[in-house]
Motif scaffolding. Structure first.
Motif, short mmCIF file in Angstrom:
data_model
loop_
_atom_site.label_atom_id
_atom_site.label_comp_id
_atom_site.label_asym_id
_atom_site.label_seq_id
_atom_site.Cartn_x
_atom_site.Cartn_y
_atom_site.Cartn_z
N LEU A 153 25.66 -34.86 16.18
CA LEU A 153 24.58 -35.89 15.64
C LEU A 153 23.24 -35.66 16.75
N ALA A 154 23.40 -35.21 17.74
CA ALA A 154 22.27 -35.12 18.63
C ALA A 154 21.52 -33.75 18.29
N ALA A 155 22.41 -32.81 17.82
CA ALA A 155 21.91 -31.55 17.48
C ALA A 155 20.89 -31.76 16.01
N ALA A 156 21.70 -32.53 15.10
CA ALA A 156 21.10 -32.76 13.84
C ALA A 156 19.69 -33.63 13.98
N GLY A 157 19.79 -34.57 15.00
CA GLY A 157 18.54 -35.23 15.15
C GLY A 157 17.43 -34.21 15.66
N ALA A 158 17.79 -33.40 16.41
CA ALA A 158 16.76 -32.50 17.05
C ALA A 158 16.22 -31.49 15.77
N LEU A 159 17.11 -31.16 15.07
CA LEU A 159 16.68 -30.10 13.77
C LEU A 159 15.99 -31.01 12.75
N MET A 160 16.26 -32.41 12.63
CA MET A 160 15.49 -33.14 11.43
C MET A 160 14.08 -33.37 12.26
N GLN A 161 14.03 -33.72 13.57
CA GLN A 161 12.77 -34.09 14.11
C GLN A 161 11.84 -32.75 14.22
N GLU A 185 15.65 -39.05 12.06
CA GLU A 185 17.13 -39.18 12.71
C GLU A 185 17.92 -39.59 11.46
N PRO A 186 19.31 -38.88 11.48
CA PRO A 186 19.95 -38.93 10.41
C PRO A 186 20.47 -40.66 9.89
N VAL A 215 22.27 -42.00 18.10
CA VAL A 215 22.66 -40.79 19.19
C VAL A 215 21.40 -39.51 19.01
N GLY A 216 21.24 -39.22 17.66
CA GLY A 216 20.35 -38.11 17.29
C GLY A 216 18.97 -38.52 17.58
N LEU A 217 18.79 -39.74 17.92
CA LEU A 217 17.16 -40.05 17.99
C LEU A 217 17.09 -40.00 19.56
N ALA A 252 20.62 -28.58 24.71
CA ALA A 252 20.76 -29.80 25.82
C ALA A 252 21.12 -31.00 25.06
N SER A 253 20.53 -31.09 23.72
CA SER A 253 20.77 -32.39 23.28
C SER A 253 22.27 -32.29 22.61
N ALA A 254 22.78 -31.05 22.22
CA ALA A 254 24.11 -31.13 21.88
C ALA A 254 24.86 -31.38 23.29
#
Lengths: 272, 376
Positions: free
Chosen positions: B111-119, B128-129, B300-302, B322-324
């Motif tokens: 979730l955190a990595a997905a958030g970082a990628l989306m941002q 954020e997802p 979480v991803g935010l 670091a986000s992961a």
């Protein structure tokens, strides 16, 4: 990285470039050959097609007719990585998402050199690029906190760090004070002296006259004049192109060309 | 050119004195990157050992560690017991606790990595997802797979459906919220509202159509929970999460260049279209990995990428890694709270992250607005 072997071949060439927007040709049959070691200024009124032409030269806009040739090879034949090591482009708008520091933004200009021997010089090149554009003291500041002029200089530093032989600059002096305008144009001249081919869009005609080897006057997408400043910056032509009377005068002491708009005296009478 | 030299009017100003302004001798480097990664890594391991020992059947961290060492062939090191003292301890650890802790770590990291990628791909720190409706889209597709009873991919059907739902929703949100090559905050959030609204309507419809069992499963998703996690679920999620995380690290540098805008990124040699598509596929993969068994766990991803950026800056390579790690730590911790805060009750973890994440999201909105001066 020298221009040897390329003597006689234009570094960058537009051949019969046409760009149509909404049925109108915003760039109309433009031929332009830019050689290494020279500064070419594109000038003209708003909507003349300067930025569009620069976008075509950079490969952002595909021309409806004609082609762009870099080092004798059509733009479409270039691999994106090779092209990124050959030409840099400074866009008009300077946006960076997230709080990257100035030094980090300038370092992004080194991305095309990753995994090559030149990568070893990254730090020196970045520091030199920041010093030459006067952003060294801002190195640790984050980009969004900068003033317009500081952003413009940081963006210019990034294109300097890219260390390419062809440099396209879209109004590099637009947001700068007079001191920085002159300093940046000095820097542009220096780049050309080192063998780079520079194309720069300018609004300030006196600046073009002072620093360009060659001035291309565009109007309604067409080249109206092309030559050394003293020849291309003709008062009658400029007055027609800008739809405003302009005078081209030699500087009383240096003889440098000054281009000034003719102004009515009315405004001064209202002053006390 | 006649150029009578007069001192009063030098033709070209002397090289601007400003040029000599203090340029540093070396590039300033962000400090604390290594420290943060070490703290998060060590913290994750320590937290996992502690979390696995907590619950109705308490097992000391030393016993947990001993059991782990024994299983990986390092039994007896430091005189640690090979199995917990309690007779059911070993079973509780290996069939209930560890799968759950592992799932929490995988889901949090995804979730955190997905958030970082989306941002990064939207160039917008508020993507954020769960905010944009990507989680909801994945859940709708998964719910549809349950309700219709399709088993095209056997036990993987639900996860595959979640992936496809996430992919389609991510593409949709991306297409709807981009305007002239950029994503404005307001457009992104409004798109999220619209997508979330449609998805909750579809979920309601699916619950109405479904039988009791599938209805229960859908409710379980919406709340988000790691209750009942088994190794087989972890095995289903792990490949997607690991591929997604490795891909995220591989693409991270290009995200830095995308921060300059598409045009400048292209001038620096990035194939922007291909990069964006790859990232969107990764986001869908990571989101599906998180959603397929754990349900909707928001914010979480935010929060995690934002905190990481505050500590070590926005460079995506560090940010993604670091986000992961941070996401894994956060979710292992949140799950520990979810199952131990109230005796004999398993709180929905999605409820917890929303309760904490909602206010933080509000704070981020205020902060973003203050920095931008107005909505950009």
């Amino acid at each position: 990285m020298t221009a040897a072997g390329l003597v006689g071949v234009a570094a960058l060439e537009a051949r019969g470039v046409v760009v149509r927007r909404g049925g109108r040709a915003v760039v109309d049959r433009v031929d332009l050959a830019v050689h290494a070691g020279t500064v070419t200024a594109l000038v003209g009124p708003n909507g003349a097609g300067k930025s569009t032409l620069l976008s075509v030269l950079a490969g952002d806009v595909r021309p409806d007719a004609g082609e762009v040739v870099v080092d004798g090879r059509p733009l479409g034949d270039w691999k994106s990585g090779d092209l990124a090591r050959t030409r840099a482009m400074l866009p008009q708008e300077h946006r960076v998402a997230f709080g990257f520091r100035v030094a980090e933004v300038v370092e992004l200009g080194r991305a095309p050199w990753r995994g090559r021997p030149e990568e070893d010089h990254d730090e020196a090149v970045v520091l030199e690029a920041m010093a030459s554009t006067d952003v060294g003291h801002l190195a640790a500041r984050t980009f969004p906190t900068l003033s317009g002029g500081e952003k413009a200089r940081t963006a210019l530093a990034r294109t300097r760090a890219q260390a390419t032989r062809i440099v396209l600059l879209d109004e590099p002096t637009a947001a700068l004070d007079v001191g920085h305008q002159e300093a940046i144009m000095e820097e542009v001249r220096q780049e050309a002296a080192e063998g780079d081919a520079v194309v720069v869009v300018l609004h300030d005609l006196s600046l073009a006259a002072a620093y360009a080897d060659r001035v291309v006057v565009l109007d309604e997408g067409r080249v109206r004049a092309d030559g050394p400043p003293a020849q291309a910056l003709d008062a009658d032509l400029l007055s027609a192109v800008y739809r405003h009377p302009l005078d081209v005068l030699p500087h009383p002491h240096t003889g440098a060309l000054l281009i000034v708009p003719r102004r009515s005296q009315v405004s001064s009478e209202v002053l006390p | 050119m006649s150029a009578p030299p007069t001192p009063r009017t030098a033709p070209i100003p002397a090289p601007a004195p400003s040029i000599a302004r203090n340029t540093p001798a070396a590039l300033p480097r962000r400090r604390g990157v290594g420290l943060l990664l070490v703290v998060l890594g060590v913290g994750l391991v320590a937290l996992a050992l502690i979390a696995a020992g907590r619950g109705q059947l308490a097992i000391a961290p030393a016993e947990v560690l001993g059991s782990v060492l024994d299983r990986i062939g390092l039994g007896g090191i430091g005189g640690l017991p090979a199995t917990p003292e309690h007779p059911s301890g070993e079973v509780a650890l290996w069939s209930i606790r560890f799968p759950r802790v592992a799932m929490a770590a995988l889901v949090g990291a995804s979730l955190a990595a997905a958030g970082a990628l989306m941002q990064g791909v939207f160039g917008n720190p508020l993507a954020e997802p769960s905010v944009d409706g990507v989680s909801a889209g994945a859940a709708v597709a998964a719910a549809a797979a349950i309700v219709t009873g399709v088993e095209a991919f056997g036990p993987w059907t639900v996860a595959v459906a979640a992936f496809l739902g996430g992919l389609v929703t991510t593409l949709l949100v991306y297409a709807l919220s981009r305007y002239e090559g950029r994503t404005e905050v307001v457009t992104l959030l409004l798109t999220g509202i619209a997508v979330n609204a449609v998805c909750s309507g579809l979920l309601a419809l699916l619950m109405f159509l479904g039988d009791t069992q599938s209805r229960e499963q859908i409710v379980f998703w919406q709340l988000g929970s790691l209750n009942g996690t088994r190794w087989v679920y972890v095995a289903a999620v792990a490949p997607a999460a690991i591929v997604g995380l490795l891909g995220a690290v591989a693409l991270a540098r290009r995200l830095d260049l995308l921060a300059l805008g598409d045009r400048s990124a292209r001038h620096l040699g990035v194939n922007t279209e291909r990069t964006r598509i790859l990232i969107i596929v990764l986001v869908a993969l990571l989101t599906a990995a998180a959603v397929s068994f754990a349900g909707i766990i928001g914010f979480v991803g935010l929060i995690v990428p934002h905190l990481v950026r505050m500590l070590v800056g926005p460079s995506h390579r560090v940010l993604v890694i670091a986000s992961a790690l941070g996401g894994a730590v956060l979710l292992v911790l949140a799950d520990l709270v979810a199952r131990t805060a109230v005796a004999y009750a398993d709180l929905p973890i999605g409820m917890l992250t929303a309760l904490v994440g909602g206010p933080v999201f509000f704070w981020l909105l205020r902060r973003a607005r203050a920095q931008a001066g107005a909505w950009a």
